[in-house]
Design an enzyme around this catalytic site. Structure first.
Site, short mmCIF file in Angstrom:
data_model
loop_
_atom_site.label_atom_id
_atom_site.label_comp_id
_atom_site.label_asym_id
_atom_site.label_seq_id
_atom_site.Cartn_x
_atom_site.Cartn_y
_atom_site.Cartn_z
N GLY A 6 -3.84 -4.51 -4.44
CA GLY A 6 -4.64 -3.46 -5.05
C GLY A 6 -3.84 -2.20 -5.26
O GLY A 6 -2.98 -1.85 -4.46
N HIS A 7 -4.08 -1.53 -6.38
CA HIS A 7 -3.44 -0.26 -6.68
C HIS A 7 -4.53 0.78 -6.98
O HIS A 7 -5.51 0.47 -7.67
CB HIS A 7 -2.53 -0.34 -7.91
CG HIS A 7 -1.43 -1.34 -7.78
ND1 HIS A 7 -0.68 -1.47 -6.65
CD2 HIS A 7 -0.94 -2.25 -8.66
CE1 HIS A 7 0.23 -2.41 -6.83
NE2 HIS A 7 0.08 -2.91 -8.04
N ASP A 31 0.82 -1.22 0.00
CA ASP A 31 0.00 0.00 0.00
C ASP A 31 0.85 1.27 0.00
O ASP A 31 0.42 2.31 0.47
CB ASP A 31 -0.96 0.03 1.20
CG ASP A 31 -1.83 -1.20 1.30
OD1 ASP A 31 -2.47 -1.54 0.31
OD2 ASP A 31 -1.85 -1.83 2.38
N GLN A 38 1.70 -6.25 -2.94
CA GLN A 38 2.03 -6.26 -1.51
C GLN A 38 3.36 -5.52 -1.26
O GLN A 38 3.60 -4.50 -1.85
CB GLN A 38 2.06 -7.69 -0.94
CG GLN A 38 0.71 -8.37 -0.89
CD GLN A 38 0.40 -9.15 -2.13
OE1 GLN A 38 1.29 -9.65 -2.81
NE2 GLN A 38 -0.86 -9.30 -2.45
N LYS A 68 2.47 1.94 -5.21
CA LYS A 68 3.13 1.35 -6.37
C LYS A 68 2.38 1.62 -7.66
O LYS A 68 2.98 1.79 -8.72
CB LYS A 68 3.29 -0.16 -6.16
CG LYS A 68 4.20 -0.54 -5.01
CD LYS A 68 4.33 -2.04 -4.86
CE LYS A 68 3.05 -2.70 -4.41
NZ LYS A 68 2.63 -2.30 -3.05
#
Length: 427
Positions: A40-41, A13, A223, A16
Site C-alpha cells: 500500500g502507498h 512502508d 514492501q 515509496k
C-alpha cells in the site's frame, strides 16, 4: 538509459508512494513489478489523500502510463474496485496497462491463506490474508491462473479444476472446510474478463520499446528489502522479490537497461507483522513515533511496530540492491527529541557485528549498539533546501548517509507532495 528502480530499503512502508509520485511528472511509465494488494502507498496531493494498494502511484499523474507487470499477482475484484474509486474522484485511469502474464488471485487463494494462518496459531507468519502467498505458490507449482487465461474459457476451466483437485482435499481433510465449486470460480473469473480487457497488453514489449526510444521508465517495488523472499528476514517475508533484481524478472526488462536504483529510507524504522526487529521500541518513544508518524498500515490497517534508525539494515539494502541513491523520508517526525539514537552495529553473543548476519538465529538474538546524535526542536516542514534545515538535522542526515553507503539525494520533511528537499536530481 533512463530506467530507474525505486524500492523500500527497510521492511516496507518507507514512503515509496510519495517518492514515485514526486517523480511522476518526469516519468513516462511507472511499473509495479511484484507483490499484490498486500502492499500500500499513501500519496497526498494538495488536500487530497489517496490510498493505493495494487495500482502504481503513477496512476495519479496524467502524463504517466501506469503498468502492472507480469510479476504482480492481481485480485481482479480489488483492482476494479480501486479503479472505480479513483474514477469517482475524477482520476483518469484509462491509460493503465496490465501484463497478460500476471497471475490472478482467486477466491480459493484467499481461503487457503486465511485458514493456513489460523492453523499455524502462534507460529503464524503475519500475512495479510489476501491470498498473495498461495497465488505465488501456484505460480511456482505451475498451476496458476494468468490474466490471459480469462480469454480462453476452456483453458481457464482446466486450470481451475486442476488447482482445486488438490486444494479441496486439503480444505476438507485437514481444515474441515467445505470443498470449493470450480464451476463457480470459473464463472466469477469470467465475469471480470470484459472489464479488464481494455487494459491487457504485452507490457514487456511496450516497456523495452519505451526504454529504447529514450522514455523514462520507473519500476516501483512494493514492501521492502527485508521482506524479500530470498534476501529478507525469512520466513517473515513476502512471497516475491521487492529487491532490485525483481524489477527485471517482474517486468521483463534486462538488468543492463537499469540506470539507477533508489532506496527509500525512513528516518527511523518500522515494520508490520511478525519477525525480528532489533531496534523495536516498547516505550514512550515508540508510541510517540507511531503517533506522530501516523504509523498505521495503508493496506492492513495494523499499527506498525516502531524503532530507531538501523544503519546495519541500510548498509545491507545498499549491498543487495546496488543502490545508487537514497530518498530519506519522515525526517520531520523526529523533531522534538533531545537526542536521537541510531543503531550502528549489533551485539551477538558478546561480539560486535557491523553487517547483517546471514543466520536467522543470530539476527533474532541481535541487540542494537547505539550512537546518540543531537536532536532539534525547530519546525522543518517548510524547508526547501538542505541549508534550511537546523544544523543538528543536517548532521543527522549526513551521519545516516555515511553509515548507509549511498548518497541521500532527497529528504521528506512532511507528507505533502511539495514537502521535499531535493539535493540531487534522480533523472
Amino acid at each position: 538509459m533512463p530506467a530507474l528502480v525505486l524500492l523500500g530499503a527497510q521492511w516496507g512502508d518507507e514512503g515509496k508512494g510519495k517518492a514515485t509520485d514526486l517523480l511522476g511528472g518526469s516519468v513516462d511509465y511507472v511499473v509495479r513489478y511484484q507483490g499484490g494488494n498486500n502492499a500500500g502507498h499513501t500519496v497526498v496531493v494538495g488536500d487530497q489523500k489517496y490510498a493505493l494498494h495494487l495500482l502504481p502511484s503513477g496512476i495519479l499523474t496524467p502524463e504517466c502510463t501506469p503498468v502492472i507487470g507480469n510479476g504482480v499477482v492481481v485480485d481482479p475484484a480489488v483492482l476494479l474496485s480501486e479503479l472505480s474509486g479513483l474514477n469517482e474522484r475524477g482520476v483518469d485511469t484509462s491509460k493503465l496497462l496490465i501484463s497478460g502474464n500476471a497471475h490472478l488471485i482467486t477466491p480459493y487463494h484467499t481461503t487457503v491463506d486465511k485458514v493456513t494462518e489460523r492453523f499455524l496459531g502462534s507460529r503464524k507468519i503475519g500475512t495479510t490474508g489476501r491470498g498473495i502467498g498461495p497465488t505465488y505458490a501456484d505460480k511456482i507449482n505451475r498451476v496458476g491462473i494468468r490474466v490471459q487465461d480469462l480469454y480462453d474459457e476452456s483453458i481457464l476451466t482446466q486450470k481451475v479444476e486442476a488447482a482445486l483437485d488438490f486444494k479441496n482435499q486439503i480444505l476438507a481433510k485437514l481444515y474441515n472446510r467445505r470443498a470449493i465449486d470450480s464451476a463457480k470460480i470459473v464463472e466469477e473469473l469470467l465475469g471480470f474478463a470484459d472489464q479488464l480487457k481494455p487494459f491487457v497488453a504485452d507490457t514487456t514489449l511496450i516497456l523495452n520499446n519505451a526504454i529504447d526510444d529514450g522514455k523514462v521508465v520507473l519500476f516501483e517495488g512494493g514492501q521492502g528489502t527485508l521482506l524479500d523472499v530470498d534476501h529478507g528476514t525469512y520466513p517473515f517475508v513476502t512471497s516475491s522479490n521487492p529487491t532490485a533484481g525483481g524489477a527485471c524478472t517482474g517486468a521483463g526488462v534486462g538488468p543492463t537497461k537499469i540506470s539507477r536504483v533508489i532506496g527509500i529510507l525512513k528516518a527511523y524504522t518500522t515494520r508490520v507483522g511478525a519477525g525480528p526487529f532489533p531496534t523495536e521500541l516498547f516505550d514512550e518513544d515508540g508510541e510517540a513515533l507511531r503517533r506522530i508518524g501516523g504509523e498505521r498500515g495503508v493496506t492492513t490497517g495494523r499499527d506498525r511496530r516502531c524503532g530507531w534508525f538501523d544503519a546495519v539494515i541500510a548498509r545491507y539494502a545498499t549491498r543487495v540492491n546496488g543502490l545508487t541513491d537514497f530518498f530519506l523520508t519522515k525526517l520531520d517526525v523526529l523533531t522534538g527529541w533531545e537526542q536521537i539514537p541510531v543503531c550502528v552495529a549489533y551485539e551477538i553473543d558478546g561480539k560486535r557485528v557491523e553487517e547483517l548476519p546471514y543466520s536467522q538465529s543470530d539476527f533474532h538474538h541481535a541487540k542494537p549498539v547505539y550512537e546518540y546524535l543531537p536532536g532539534w526542536t525547530e519546525d522543518i516542514s517548510k524547508a526547501k533546501t538542505f541549508a534550511d534545515l537546523p544544523k543538528n538535522a543536517q548532521a543527522y542526515v549526513k551521519a545516516l548517509e555515511e553509515m548507509s553507503g549511498a548518497p541521500i539525494s532527497a529528504i521528506g520533511v512532511g507528507p505533502g507532495r511539495t514537502e521535499t528537499i531535493e539535493i540531487n536530481s534522480f533523472i
